[in-house]
Structure formats: structure tokens, C-alpha cells
Design an enzyme around this catalytic site. Structure first.
Site: not given
Ligand SMILES: *Cc1c(COP(=O)(O)O)cnc(C)c1O
Length: 378
Positions: A49, A148, A271, A318
């Protein structure tokens, strides 16, 4: 009168960018195999992802597939669509958020397997299964304590009492997610594992279970179940920050020095003029800033020249930051030289500590202006 553009030598792309990000694809493959070896009895999926945590899913996913991954996880339907050409038609792609109602058909049309997190989502997909008169492969997520994603205990009880809520759904995996897997001693880990087993037993399905992401894999076999879902570990992030990192570093970042200057006692930097020289010193301005993912408020940050640490002075701008190069013998680092922001000994977890965040956020914040080098060492 029109002028034809004067042909110019464009320079190498790595010279036109402010910095060069290198991604060691062999290290990604090595880390995948390392996770496989830790969880030999589970299917080892790969979580890609957020564009493979900012490293480029188009480059990283094929390497993971070649290392043996057949199951990939993304967060959004759109990410699944973008991933498909890079892993081939046979690979499994699971969408963690599942589809919203208007995206169910797009999700299924591209053979993306949805995670169903709520009774509403189950209803949307069940409706499509009915309309298309077929069974649809899905993953069910259960909430085991993180509040969640996933079905609540009440939802599970409702399905147990009305198994037809799952009509038309082929439940292929039942998953949950650990809230404290990076804390080995946290009792929440074992509690969540026990709840996953107990809640799944109430469901009218017999599917493999999945609980562990990266840190969970390294908690040991009690957390592996049928499928593990590592992401960060593949990209070199330490699964347990207070233990030695068993994974190989994946990213390196080298930035160009734009100019150097000598300061006198009392001169200020950046800055807000927040940093002031206590004596004569030399500084370099380098071509990476907060727009490239290095947070402005970063305290105690370092960049490196060979083995020498160079403290970051004042606020990060930046497009640039200023570092103290007094420790480097005169003449060794001048304009057009390069310094390391990430290397094999100072990695994303070290930057995260300096920024007060986690390696995940350092990776996913890496900007889009770097020249990217995908390397294979072996
Ligand atoms: C992002 C995610 C993972 C992977 O998590 P890592 O800690 O990066 O290995 C696995 N399962 C779910 C549900 C996630 O949201």
C-alpha cells in the site's frame, strides 16, 4: 519571428535533481525471504500500500513476486487497479479498506479481493453477489481490540445467528490487526490473538486466520496463523525498535551540496534565525527540504559525510537545509559535493528517532523530487 529552442545538454537526471534516492531491490527480496523463514508455516503476503511505502510499487512488487510472493495487500481499490499490471493476472490482490458501495463492481471486475470490515460492507458485496448470481471471494476482518476496522463482537454474534448474512460470499481469510506488536511484552498481543481465535470460531466459516504484520511476525509462531502480512519489514524498518534490526537497509539518500560558507561567532542560520554560531564554523546548504519529506521541526537531525556526522542547523526550508561541516577538513566538501541523508548505518529508523516519529512515516513521506535509482547488488 520564432526561435527554435537552443539545444542544451540536459545533464544526467541525477544531476538535475536535488538528491538521489536509491532503493536496493535485492535487499527487499532478501527481507521478504527473511520473513518467509520466520513464518515457515504461513503464507507470506506482501503489503505494498501507499506505493510500497513510498518506494515505488511498480518497481518493488515485481521483485517481491519474483521472490515468491503471490498475495499482495493494498489499502484502496485504486491502488489495487494500479498494482495489477505489475504483478500479473494470477497474483492475489486484497484491498484492506474494502470497497465503498459505488466501487464494489470496479473492485470485483479487476479481480481484487475485498476485506469486509462492517456489516454494511458485507451487505454491499452480498447484493452484488446476488445480482451477478455468483460467489465472491472475500476476507472478513474482526476487531480484536483496536477499534479501527473490522466486525465488532455484536456483529460477529449477529452473523452467527443469521449465517445467511454471508450468502454469496466465499470467506477465504479471517483477519485482524495487532495494536501493540512493536512492544514484545505488551499483554494486548496475546489477548488479541485469543480473541481472533474465539470470535472466528463463532463464524459459520472455516477459513485460515491472519493477524501478524511485520512486528507480529517477529513476536513468534503464536502470531503467524495461516497468513502473515508484512509491509515495513520488507522495506528495512526495524520490527522492534528496541532490538537489533534483523532486516537489511533498503533505502539510501544522497543530496547535493549547493554552496558552502564560513560563519563568524554570532552569525545566524535559517528562517527565524533560530541558530546562532558560537564561534567560527563552516556550513553547507544542501538541496533537500521539508517538501522532500524532512520535517521542518526536526531536532537533533544529522546528515553524513563518509563516517562524519554533520548536525542540521536551524530550521529546515522547503527546498534546502543547512548543515555544520566544520568537522570536515577544508577542501573535502565543497559546492557540488554530496552528503548522505540515509545510508546503511543511518537509516529510516534513525531519522525517525531524530524527528520524533517512526520509520514508516519517514518512508512514506519521502518526496517525489528525488532522482530514483533502483539497484540490484547481486
Ligand atoms: C499496513 C498494514 C499491514 C502491514 O503492516 P506493517 O507493520 O508495515 O508490516 C498489515 N496489515 C494491515 C491491516 C495493515 O493496515
Amino acid at each position: 519571428m520564432t526561435h527554435a529552442p537552443t539545444p542544451v545538454h540536459a545533464g544526467w537526471p541525477a544531476q538535475r535533481a536535488g538528491a538521489v534516492l536509491s532503493v536496493n531491490l535485492d535487499a527487499v527480496a532478501h527481507n521478504y525471504r527473511q520473513v518467509v523463514a520466520r513464518a515457515p508455516n504461513a503464507v507470506c503476503a506482501a503489503v505494498v500500500k501507499a506505493d510500497a511505502y513510498g518506494l515505488g510499487a511498480a518497481q518493488v512488487a515485481p521483485v517481491l513476486a519474483a521472490a515468491g510472493a503471490t498475495q499482495f495487500f493494498v489499502a484502496h481499490v485504486d491502488e489495487g487497479l494500479a498494482l495489477r499490471p505489475h504483478v500479473g493476472a494470477q497474483a492475489g490482490i486484497t484491498v484492506l479498506h474494502g470497497p465503498r458501495p459505488d466501487a464494489v463492481e470496479a473492485c470485483l471486475a479487476h479481480n481484487l479481493r475485498p476485506v469486509l470490515n462492517s456489516l454494511e460492507q458485507i451487505g454491499w458485496v452480498r447484493a452484488v453477489a446476488r445480482a451477478q448470481q455468483r460467489r465472491i471471494g472475500v476476507v472478513l476482518q474482526l476487531d480484536t481490540g483496536m477499534s479501527r476496522f473490522g466486525l465488532s463482537t455484536q456483529d460477529v454474534a449477529q452473523i452467527a445467528a443469521n449465517p445467511d448474512l454471508l450468502d454469496g460470499l466465499d470467506v477465504q481469510l479471517v483477519m485482524s490487526h495487532l495494536a501493540c506488536a512493536d512492544e514484545r511484552a505488551n499483554p494486548a498481543n496475546a489477548e488479541q490473538a485469543a480473541r481472533l481465535v474465539a470470535y472466528a470460531a463463532q463464524l459459520p466459516v472455516s477459513a485460515p486466520l491472519s493477524l501478524a504484520a511485520s512486528s507480529g511476525v517477529f513476536l513468534g509462531p503464536d502470531y503467524h496463523f495461516g497468513l502473515v502480512r508484512p509491509g515495513a519489514a520488507l522495506y528495512g524498518v526495524a520490527p522492534h525498535p528496541d532490538e537489533p534490526n534483523p532486516l537489511r537497509p533498503v533505502v539510501g539518500l544522497k543530496a547535493h551540496v549547493l554552496q558552502t560558507r564560513t560563519l563568524s561567532k554570532g552569525d545566524r542560520v535559517g528562517y527565524g534565525l533560530t541558530w546562532q554560531a558560537e564561534g567560527p564554523c563552516r556550513v553547507a546548504t544542501i538541496a533537500v527540504g521539508y517538501a522532500d519529506g524532512f520535517v521542518r521541526a526536526r531536532a537533533n537531525g544529522l546528515v553524513w559525510f563518509g563516517g562524519l556526522p554533520l548536525p542540521i542547523l536551524g530550521r529546515i526550508s522547503m527546498d534546502s537545509m543547512t548543515v555544520d561541516i566544520s568537522a570536515i577538513p577544508q577542501g573535502q566538501l565543497e559546492a557540488d559535493g554530496m552528503v548522505d541523508l540515509l545510508n546503511d548505518t543511518y537509516g529510516v529508523d534513525d531519522v525517525a528517532r531524530a524527528e520524533g516519529t517512526i520509520g514508516y512515516e519517514v518512508l512514506t513521506s519521502l518526496g517525489h523530487r528525488y532522482h530514483r535509482n533502483y539497484t540490484r547488488t547481486a
